[in-house]
Design an enzyme around this catalytic site. Structure first.
Site, PDB file in Angstrom:
ATOM      1  N   LYS A 140       0.845  -1.199   0.000  1.00 46.17           N
ATOM      2  CA  LYS A 140       0.000   0.000   0.000  1.00 46.17           C
ATOM      3  C   LYS A 140       0.882   1.252   0.000  1.00 46.17           C
ATOM      4  O   LYS A 140       0.659   2.178  -0.764  1.00 46.17           O
ATOM      5  CB  LYS A 140      -0.879   0.020   1.247  1.00 46.17           C
ATOM      6  CG  LYS A 140      -1.546   1.359   1.517  1.00 46.17           C
ATOM      7  CD  LYS A 140      -2.423   1.381   2.752  1.00 46.17           C
ATOM      8  CE  LYS A 140      -1.685   1.721   4.008  1.00 46.17           C
ATOM      9  NZ  LYS A 140      -1.346   3.142   4.201  1.00 46.17           N
ATOM     10  N   ASN A 141       1.921   1.257   0.842  1.00 43.92           N
ATOM     11  CA  ASN A 141       2.707   2.481   0.993  1.00 43.92           C
ATOM     12  C   ASN A 141       3.710   2.696  -0.128  1.00 43.92           C
ATOM     13  O   ASN A 141       4.418   3.703  -0.138  1.00 43.92           O
ATOM     14  CB  ASN A 141       3.391   2.483   2.368  1.00 43.92           C
ATOM     15  CG  ASN A 141       2.354   2.639   3.471  1.00 43.92           C
ATOM     16  OD1 ASN A 141       1.188   2.933   3.195  1.00 43.92           O
ATOM     17  ND2 ASN A 141       2.743   2.389   4.699  1.00 43.92           N
TER      18      ASN A 141
ATOM     19  N   ARG B  51      -0.128  14.800  12.371  1.00 41.48           N
ATOM     20  CA  ARG B  51       0.446  14.505  11.048  1.00 41.48           C
ATOM     21  C   ARG B  51       0.454  15.729  10.130  1.00 41.48           C
ATOM     22  O   ARG B  51      -0.191  15.783   9.094  1.00 41.48           O
ATOM     23  CB  ARG B  51      -0.288  13.337  10.415  1.00 41.48           C
ATOM     24  CG  ARG B  51      -0.201  12.094  11.289  1.00 41.48           C
ATOM     25  CD  ARG B  51      -0.835  10.887  10.674  1.00 41.48           C
ATOM     26  NE  ARG B  51      -0.003  10.368   9.581  1.00 41.48           N
ATOM     27  CZ  ARG B  51      -0.384   9.317   8.830  1.00 41.48           C
ATOM     28  NH1 ARG B  51      -1.551   8.758   9.044  1.00 41.48           N
ATOM     29  NH2 ARG B  51       0.392   8.876   7.866  1.00 41.48           N
ATOM     30  N   PRO B  52       1.175  16.759  10.509  1.00 41.28           N
ATOM     31  CA  PRO B  52       1.288  17.960   9.657  1.00 41.28           C
ATOM     32  C   PRO B  52       2.045  17.646   8.365  1.00 41.28           C
ATOM     33  O   PRO B  52       2.628  16.559   8.233  1.00 41.28           O
ATOM     34  CB  PRO B  52       2.092  18.926  10.514  1.00 41.28           C
ATOM     35  CG  PRO B  52       2.886  18.056  11.415  1.00 41.28           C
ATOM     36  CD  PRO B  52       2.027  16.849  11.695  1.00 41.28           C
TER      37      PRO B  52
ATOM     38  N   ASP C  59       4.227  20.136   7.080  1.00 42.80           N
ATOM     39  CA  ASP C  59       5.116  21.315   7.012  1.00 42.80           C
ATOM     40  C   ASP C  59       6.435  21.007   6.299  1.00 42.80           C
ATOM     41  O   ASP C  59       6.958  21.854   5.563  1.00 42.80           O
ATOM     42  CB  ASP C  59       5.384  21.854   8.402  1.00 42.80           C
ATOM     43  CG  ASP C  59       5.926  20.781   9.354  1.00 42.80           C
ATOM     44  OD1 ASP C  59       5.339  19.670   9.370  1.00 42.80           O
ATOM     45  OD2 ASP C  59       6.917  21.016  10.027  1.00 42.80           O
TER      46      ASP C  59
ATOM     47  N   ARG D 178      -8.495  -0.722   4.237  1.00 49.55           N
ATOM     48  CA  ARG D 178      -7.604   0.290   3.634  1.00 49.55           C
ATOM     49  C   ARG D 178      -6.249  -0.312   3.300  1.00 49.55           C
ATOM     50  O   ARG D 178      -5.583   0.120   2.370  1.00 49.55           O
ATOM     51  CB  ARG D 178      -7.421   1.461   4.607  1.00 49.55           C
ATOM     52  CG  ARG D 178      -8.646   2.331   4.797  1.00 49.55           C
ATOM     53  CD  ARG D 178      -8.265   3.602   5.495  1.00 49.55           C
ATOM     54  NE  ARG D 178      -7.035   4.105   4.913  1.00 49.55           N
ATOM     55  CZ  ARG D 178      -6.027   4.620   5.632  1.00 49.55           C
ATOM     56  NH1 ARG D 178      -6.133   4.707   6.932  1.00 49.55           N
ATOM     57  NH2 ARG D 178      -4.940   5.064   5.051  1.00 49.55           N
TER      58      ARG D 178
ATOM     59  N   CYS E 151      -5.272  12.510  12.018  1.00 42.30           N
ATOM     60  CA  CYS E 151      -5.995  11.225  12.051  1.00 42.30           C
ATOM     61  C   CYS E 151      -5.824  10.673  13.458  1.00 42.30           C
ATOM     62  O   CYS E 151      -5.163  11.285  14.299  1.00 42.30           O
ATOM     63  CB  CYS E 151      -5.457  10.288  10.975  1.00 42.30           C
ATOM     64  SG  CYS E 151      -3.876   9.590  11.356  1.00 42.30           S
TER      65      CYS E 151
ATOM     66  N   ARG F 264      -5.262  10.671   3.667  1.00 40.30           N
ATOM     67  CA  ARG F 264      -4.194  11.682   3.799  1.00 40.30           C
ATOM     68  C   ARG F 264      -3.174  11.567   2.685  1.00 40.30           C
ATOM     69  O   ARG F 264      -2.620  12.543   2.229  1.00 40.30           O
ATOM     70  CB  ARG F 264      -3.447  11.480   5.121  1.00 40.30           C
ATOM     71  CG  ARG F 264      -4.177  11.562   6.363  1.00 40.30           C
ATOM     72  CD  ARG F 264      -3.231  11.229   7.484  1.00 40.30           C
ATOM     73  NE  ARG F 264      -1.905  11.743   7.218  1.00 40.30           N
ATOM     74  CZ  ARG F 264      -1.578  13.023   7.313  1.00 40.30           C
ATOM     75  NH1 ARG F 264      -2.512  13.896   7.617  1.00 40.30           N
ATOM     76  NH2 ARG F 264      -0.360  13.417   7.067  1.00 40.30           N
TER      77      ARG F 264
ATOM     78  N   ASP G 259       4.603   0.812  11.867  1.00 40.30           N
ATOM     79  CA  ASP G 259       3.414   0.167  11.311  1.00 40.30           C
ATOM     80  C   ASP G 259       3.260  -1.282  11.760  1.00 40.30           C
ATOM     81  O   ASP G 259       2.252  -1.914  11.443  1.00 40.30           O
ATOM     82  CB  ASP G 259       3.426   0.225   9.778  1.00 40.30           C
ATOM     83  CG  ASP G 259       3.267   1.643   9.274  1.00 40.30           C
ATOM     84  OD1 ASP G 259       3.536   1.888   8.086  1.00 40.30           O
ATOM     85  OD2 ASP G 259       2.908   2.524  10.077  1.00 40.30           O
TER      86      ASP G 259
ATOM     87  N   ILE H  48       7.426   7.564  16.646  1.00 36.41           N
ATOM     88  CA  ILE H  48       7.093   8.220  15.379  1.00 36.41           C
ATOM     89  C   ILE H  48       5.801   9.024  15.472  1.00 36.41           C
ATOM     90  O   ILE H  48       5.740  10.172  15.042  1.00 36.41           O
ATOM     91  CB  ILE H  48       6.987   7.174  14.234  1.00 36.41           C
ATOM     92  CG1 ILE H  48       8.263   6.341  14.119  1.00 36.41           C
ATOM     93  CG2 ILE H  48       6.625   7.861  12.908  1.00 36.41           C
ATOM     94  CD1 ILE H  48       9.504   7.107  13.649  1.00 36.41           C
TER      95      ILE H  48
END
Ligand code: EPZ
Length: 429
Positions: free
Chosen positions: A22-23, A129-130, A132, A407, A124, A100, A314, A336
């Site tokens: 997925k990632n 989880r910005p 920037d 997901r 979330c 996201r 994860d 994290i």
């Protein structure tokens, strides 16, 4: 909302086909925006996040065609993406709030079209989880970034220019976004303190096959020499190390034996090292991993999550599910994300003995058994942790809000049924 019902206590035996990651697939899909030629992805996992991303790309003007390949007797989805021209550069809130990772269109849109209007992704359950680091890097590459009414409005009418970037922390998303943007920038971009995840290397591999000039992906210094345009390609999505790790733990918690087809040892060195230290046997075969925990007591072990090649955040929830049944006391520290212990109260409801040590550490006292209960999924990986606990528990477990699972885990109940689990999905009207 669908539920999942599990009757636990059954050792799992057999083979699991590990799907594409997925990632990895999400940035790979967005990279297709960088060219007007066809980009073909094979080994695409059947996930709701892929469906969402297909609709986001479709809204920007990408034609999406899908077909399938039969690999190892399994249908692996093949998608072709062709963006002859970008017809819109806006990603609306109602799509971004569902996923996201839609921020991966930012870099490609600015690089190809010189503009992007993109709803600020909300936080979330696992954290604020910005983005920037993404935005600051793109500004240093010459983009003009404004935030208005909850939208990021980015402009780079004269195109992007190479920059020497220093990331304050090794962000996976920012590394992917900037790498994609830099492929078409004028000049050289260097990302210092880049993230090193295998999914980043997979993205660089595909971009280079399209004509990009990227070196150092997978290390903390990534260099990209901008080119004028990119061609098409065909790319096989790397297998999902987090799915593989999740099913490895399914073997551990049920004292079973599973062969994980397509699992890649090189992307799982740290989690496998810890599994072995917990007493689980992991054998590296030709194109698979064989995880064997038959008649094996799990021993406790401490875990501290970190960026790759450290222990992946994860897999934190899934390992915690296993350690609730270990012999001894384990300490788990999440470095994290600031709120990635949503699975703790649910595991406690199943009889786990877990106490909070401080804001990012918990102490797990192993117990002999968990007992089935009705529990609530809160985020993608926490929901698989609850599946694992249900597979190990005495009696019946009902997991609510399983859309979280869909997901990131392809046909989860089918894969588990095929290895002996007593698991059903209950469709809610
Ligand atoms: C990716 O998220 C993954 N998602 C996550 O997987 C994974 O947990 C995470 O990387 C870390 O490995 C996808 O690849 C789609 P980050 P990402 O940018 O890119 C902070 C799953 O379960 N940060 O590496 O969003 C951030 O808040 C998901 O599959 C900033 O402060 O992660 C976090 O604390 C969950 N500013 C830390 O850095 C930024 O601009 C790591 O974030 C970006 C990030």
């Amino acid at each position: 909302m669908d539920k999942i019902r599990i009757v636990g206590g059954i050792p799992l035996y057999g083979t699991v086909n590990i799907s594409g990651a997925k990632n990895a697939v999400l940035p790979l899909m967005c990279a297709s925006l960088l060219t007007d030629k066809s980009v073909v992805l094979t080994n695409v996992p059947l996930l709701s996040d892929v469906t969402y991303m297909n609709s986001i790309l479709g809204g920007l003007g990408t034609e999406v065609f899908n077909g399938s390949d039969i690999i190892n007797g399994n249908v692996c989805k093949r998608y072709t993406y062709k963006t002859t021209d970008i017809l819109s550069t806006t990603v609306p809130y109602d799509l971004v709030r569902k996923m996201r990772a839609s921020y991966y269109v930012l870099g490609p849109l600015l690089a190809r079209k010189g503009e992007a209007k993109f709803s600020l992704p909300g936080g979330c359950t696992i954290g604020v989880r910005p983005i920037d680091i993404h935005l600051s890097a793109l500004e240093q590459m010459g983009a003009n970034i404004k935030i208005q009414n909850g939208y990021i409005i980015g402009k780079a009418q004269k195109g992007l220019k190479g920059a020497n970037l220093n990331f304050p922390s090794p962000s996976v998303g920012a590394t992917c976004n900037v790498m994609m943007a830099a492929t078409l920038a004028k000049g050289k971009t260097v990302i210092n303190n880049a993230a090193r995840e295998p999914e980043i290397s997979d993205l660089a591999k595909m971009l280079n096959s399209m004509g990009a000039k990227i070196s150092g992906a997978g290390t903390s210094v990534v260099k990209i020499d901008g080119v004028n345009d990119l061609g098409g390609t065909i790319h096989n999505v790397i297998s999902d190390r987090i799915e593989a790790g999740s099913y490895a733990i399914a073997a551990a918690v049920t004292n079973g034996r599973l062969e994980l087809i397509n699992a890649e040892y090189d992307t799982l060195v740290k989690p496998i090292d810890i599994l072995r230290k917990c007493g689980v046997s992991v054998e590296i075969a030709n194109n698979s991993l064989i995880v064997d925990a038959t008649n094996q007591e799990i021993t406790a072990h401490n875990i501290i999550t970190a960026g790759y090649p450290g222990f992946p955040t994860d897999l934190q929830a899934q390992f915690m599910a296993m350690l609730t049944l270990a012999n001894g006391v384990s300490e788990i520290t999440e470095t994290i994300f600031e709120n990635r212990f949503m699975h703790v109260p649910e595991l406690i409801r199943m009889g786990a003995k877990i106490s909070v040590k401080d804001k990012n550490s918990v102490i797990v006292n192993g117990v002999k058994n968990l007992s089935g209960a009705s529990v609530m999924a809160s985020d993608l990986r926490a929901s698989f942790a609850l599946v694992l606990a249900g597979l190990a528990a005495d009696g019946e477990t009902e997991i609510n809000r399983v859309y979280h699972l869909d997901r990131g885990y392809e046909t989860v109940e089918k894969k588990l049924q095929q290895i002996g689990a007593n698991i059903q999905r209950i469709k809610e009207k």
